[in-house]
Design an enzyme around this catalytic site. Structure first.
Site, PDB file in Angstrom:
ATOM      1  CG  ASN A  30      -2.370   0.567   0.712  1.00 29.84           C
ATOM      2  OD1 ASN A  30      -2.412   1.622   0.096  1.00 29.84           O
ATOM      3  ND2 ASN A  30      -3.438  -0.119   1.030  1.00 29.84           N
ATOM      4  NE  ARG A  31      -1.916   4.930  -3.836  1.00 36.17           N
ATOM      5  CZ  ARG A  31      -2.666   3.885  -4.219  1.00 36.17           C
ATOM      6  NH1 ARG A  31      -3.207   3.079  -3.313  1.00 36.17           N
ATOM      7  NH2 ARG A  31      -2.865   3.643  -5.500  1.00 36.17           N
ATOM      8  CG  HIS A  88       1.744  -2.368  -3.768  1.00 33.09           C
ATOM      9  ND1 HIS A  88       1.007  -2.423  -2.614  1.00 33.09           N
ATOM     10  CD2 HIS A  88       0.824  -2.386  -4.793  1.00 33.09           C
ATOM     11  CE1 HIS A  88      -0.286  -2.478  -2.921  1.00 33.09           C
ATOM     12  NE2 HIS A  88      -0.425  -2.447  -4.225  1.00 33.09           N
ATOM     13  CG  HIS A 136      -1.914  -6.996  -4.801  1.00 32.02           C
ATOM     14  ND1 HIS A 136      -2.818  -6.873  -5.843  1.00 32.02           N
ATOM     15  CD2 HIS A 136      -1.725  -5.740  -4.322  1.00 32.02           C
ATOM     16  CE1 HIS A 136      -3.122  -5.595  -5.988  1.00 32.02           C
ATOM     17  NE2 HIS A 136      -2.484  -4.892  -5.078  1.00 32.02           N
ATOM     18  CB  SER A 137      -4.947 -13.284  -4.921  1.00 26.35           C
ATOM     19  OG  SER A 137      -3.830 -14.118  -4.769  1.00 26.35           O
ATOM     20  CE1 TYR A 138      -4.038  -7.528  -8.904  1.00 21.12           C
ATOM     21  CE2 TYR A 138      -5.958  -6.490  -9.898  1.00 21.12           C
ATOM     22  CZ  TYR A 138      -4.667  -6.411  -9.413  1.00 21.12           C
ATOM     23  OH  TYR A 138      -4.000  -5.206  -9.450  1.00 21.12           O
ATOM     24  CG  ASP A 166      -7.715   1.503  -4.756  1.00 20.35           C
ATOM     25  OD1 ASP A 166      -7.278   0.769  -3.839  1.00 20.35           O
ATOM     26  OD2 ASP A 166      -7.010   1.947  -5.674  1.00 20.35           O
ATOM     27  CD  GLN A 191      -6.547  -0.277  -0.205  1.00 21.79           C
ATOM     28  OE1 GLN A 191      -6.359   0.041   0.975  1.00 21.79           O
ATOM     29  NE2 GLN A 191      -6.853   0.608  -1.134  1.00 21.79           N
ATOM     30  CD  GLU A 216      -4.566  -5.067  -2.047  1.00 21.65           C
ATOM     31  OE1 GLU A 216      -3.635  -4.403  -1.557  1.00 21.65           O
ATOM     32  OE2 GLU A 216      -5.230  -4.645  -3.003  1.00 21.65           O
TER      33      GLU A 216
HETATM   34  C1  BGC Z   1      -4.013  -0.441  -4.659  1.00 24.86           C
HETATM   35  C2  BGC Z   1      -4.434   0.180  -5.978  1.00 24.86           C
HETATM   36  C3  BGC Z   1      -3.375  -0.120  -6.975  1.00 24.86           C
HETATM   37  C4  BGC Z   1      -3.184  -1.596  -7.078  1.00 24.86           C
HETATM   38  C5  BGC Z   1      -2.034  -1.895  -7.991  1.00 24.86           C
HETATM   39  C6  BGC Z   1      -3.880  -1.905  -4.861  1.00 24.86           C
HETATM   40  O1  BGC Z   1      -3.442  -2.495  -3.681  1.00 24.86           O
HETATM   41  O2  BGC Z   1      -4.915  -0.139  -3.659  1.00 24.86           O
HETATM   42  O3  BGC Z   1      -4.615   1.561  -5.860  1.00 24.86           O
HETATM   43  O4  BGC Z   1      -3.676   0.414  -8.224  1.00 24.86           O
HETATM   44  O5  BGC Z   1      -2.901  -2.156  -5.836  1.00 24.86           O
HETATM   45  O6  BGC Z   1      -2.159  -3.084  -8.577  1.00 24.86           O
END
Ligand code: BGC
Length: 371
Positions: free
Chosen positions: A101-102, A127, A202-204, A272, A309, A336
């Site tokens: 994250n940020r 990340h 970070h699985s989609y 998000d 997240q 996440e």
């Molecule tokens: C973030 C998104 C970001 C993405 C990148 C997520 O964890 O919250 O803002 O674009 O990751 O793949």
């Protein structure tokens, strides 16, 4: 003639030998700079199969039967290492770190010293960095038997100063799969110098199968009464507010597409957001249920973390994934489990600083089933 007792004994022996044989690595490919990448396969008795590679300790495949026994791979990914190294890889399935994250403007102060990280998500750090973030490095992997089923344990030692972070950090991530469909991810880390840490997977997910056009028909329920509002660069303002009356209220199962348009014109571009989880952080508790009504596939999430997240794939752009399939806008979601974004700059948020002598621990269990 084989006596029944002898038969039972040898059968028992065979079972225990079979159960004790940990998953073995197979070669998956190599990175552009020549490092070998290996893959481990975990299977359960219900037809669930998980594949995980050493680059980024990344979950590349998760095959799950639907209510009629039809199996589909429910996570986005690529067929080869080059795919994972390509621009199209938006952290698919990886272990994100050292700080997922940020971090605002990539800056923080720790024990009186200022640190500046690379800015890779204007104007912030995202990340864990640019070249040696945890999703991009090759971890050491070994098959293991765990109390929760066959597994694979990944280790990575991040040197002091890597990607601008202080302290030599040793991280261990263990995946295991059991016959209840529990894909358990356990994180542990220790450090030689104080450092912020926030590891996540970070699985989609698309429970209709990766490559399906949308995730908006899935329903989601999250045990979160609060969230952390952000500025227009997705950095928390520091406030913790109620989800009541907002599109972030998923306390009752709700179709993801029902209210997402209310967020399209915001800085978040959709979902998000960091949701503040109910219950006690540190205790493993059920925090989310995702369902695809058409296939009946269900994913439940348990975690020890204080936040999740929830990201609805707003930046997916039709990139080509596994088997040549396209991954369009909002065709997958990430859940996440983690600490709150930019925690290192918000002393009122749960602590993310790990110090020598302490052990960082985080458990996330993704349970798949069909009904
Ligand atoms: C973030 C998104 C970001 C993405 C990148 C997520 O964890 O919250 O803002 O674009 O990751 O793949």
């Amino acid at each position: 003639m084989i006596r029944p007792a002898a038969l039972t004994l040898s059968m028992l022996l065979m079972t225990s030998i079979a159960a004790a044989a940990p998953p073995q690595p197979e070669r998956f490919g190599q990175t552009a700079d020549g490092q070998a990448v290996h893959r481990f396969t975990l299977k359960n008795a219900k037809g669930v199969v998980a594949k995980i590679i050493t680059r980024g300790a990344t979950l590349t495949e998760l095959h799950v039967p639907d209510k009629s026994g039809q199996t589909a791979d429910v996570v986005l990914g690529f067929d080869d290492v080059a795919g994972y190294e390509s621009e199209g890889n938006q952290y698919f399935g990886c272990t994100a770190g050292r700080v997922a994250n940020r971090i605002a403007k990539g800056r923080f102060t720790l024990d009186g010293k200022d640190y500046q990280l690379a800015i890779n998500n204007e104007p912030n750090a995202l990340h864990g960095g640019v070249k040696r973030s945890f999703d991009k490095v090759v971890w050491q992997g070994v098959g293991v038997e765990t109390p929760h089923g066959p597994g694979v344990r990944f280790a990575y030692v991040s040197p002091d100063g890597e990607e601008g972070y202080p302290g030599k950090l040793t991280s261990v991530v263990t995946y295991s799969l059991n016959d209840k469909g529990e894909l358990r991810i356990e994180y542990e880390a220790t450090t030689e110098g104080a450092t912020p840490i926030n590891l996540t997977n970070h699985s989609y997910f698309n429970l209709a199968g990766e490559g399906s056009a949308t995730v908006l028909d899935h329903t989601l329920q999250v045990a979160a009464s609060k969230y952390t509002p952000t500025d227009d660069t997705l950095i928390p303002t520091g406030a913790i507010e109620s989800v009541e009356g907002t599109p972030l209220d998923f306390r009752k199962a709700t179709r993801i597409g029902d209210r997402i348009e209310e967020l399209t014109e915001t800085a978040n571009l959709g979902y998000d957001h960091n949701l503040v989880l109910d219950g006690t952080a540190g205790e493993l508790r059920k925090i989310a249920t995702l369902k695809d009504p058409a296939s009946g596939r269900t994913l439940t999430v348990h975690t020890t973390e204080p936040g999740v997240q929830f990201y609805s794939g707003n930046f997916l752009m039709g990139q080509t994934g596994k088997g040549g399939k396209a991954y369009p806008h909002r065709s997958a979601i990430c859940l996440e489990t983690q600490h709150f974004p930019d925690s290192v700059n918000h002393p009122q948020f749960p602590n993310t600083v790990l110090r020598p002598g302490q052990t960082y621990r985080h458990t996330c269990v993704y349970t798949v089933s069909a009904e």
